[in-house]
Design a protein around this motif. Sequence first.
Motif, PDB file in Angstrom:
ATOM      1  N   LYS A  75       3.591  -3.822  22.046  1.00 19.17           N
ATOM      2  CA  LYS A  75       2.275  -4.480  22.119  1.00 19.17           C
ATOM      3  C   LYS A  75       1.988  -5.887  21.457  1.00 19.17           C
ATOM      4  N   SER A  81      -2.213  -3.751  27.351  1.00 22.20           N
ATOM      5  CA  SER A  81      -3.263  -2.845  26.844  1.00 22.20           C
ATOM      6  C   SER A  81      -2.709  -1.653  26.366  1.00 22.20           C
ATOM      7  N   TYR A  82      -3.381  -0.795  25.540  1.00 21.97           N
ATOM      8  CA  TYR A  82      -2.594   0.493  25.325  1.00 21.97           C
ATOM      9  C   TYR A  82      -2.411   1.627  26.649  1.00 21.97           C
ATOM     10  N   HIS A  83      -3.355   1.300  27.668  1.00 22.43           N
ATOM     11  CA  HIS A  83      -2.992   2.014  28.678  1.00 22.43           C
ATOM     12  C   HIS A  83      -1.703   1.429  29.424  1.00 22.43           C
ATOM     13  N   ALA A  86       1.124   2.831  27.565  1.00 19.52           N
ATOM     14  CA  ALA A  86       1.161   4.450  27.765  1.00 19.52           C
ATOM     15  C   ALA A  86       1.757   4.812  28.969  1.00 19.52           C
ATOM     16  N   ASP A  92       0.067   9.641  26.462  1.00 18.16           N
ATOM     17  CA  ASP A  92      -1.183   9.180  26.323  1.00 18.16           C
ATOM     18  C   ASP A  92      -1.630   8.082  25.840  1.00 18.16           C
ATOM     19  N   HIS A  93      -2.460   7.412  26.009  1.00 21.15           N
ATOM     20  CA  HIS A  93      -2.667   5.987  25.046  1.00 21.15           C
ATOM     21  C   HIS A  93      -2.931   6.325  23.585  1.00 21.15           C
TER      22      HIS A  93
END
Length: 116
Positions: A75, A81-83, A86, A92-93
């Motif tokens: 990150k 992005s978290y997605h 992930a 899962d995000h």
Amino acid sequence: MAWPPLHEGGASDGARYRKMLDEFKSISAARPYLNHCSIACSVGAQVFGVTVQDLRTRPNRNVLAPRQKIMAFAKVVTGASYHQIARTFNIDHSAVIRACERYEFSIRLVLAEKAV
């Protein structure tokens, strides 16, 4: 639940993050077409002494902390992005969000010290 202190892991984690950043930059510069989250994942696996497969499957307790640290590192250095992170780690995000809440600040501090 109390989070671990920022200095958890001590200098060894700081040295790992700096080594990961150096490796990440060299690979990204040499191969800009590669997915940066995947580069961060593979560099982190190498530095922490785990396999990429371990990071992408449901971890046991021995892999959980390195996995969280590597996700937070991804990150910080990629800005993904978290997605996106992930998807790279096949989770899962919300797990990425939790890892970033736990380690992102300390990683940013360590990497900022290097820049000074």
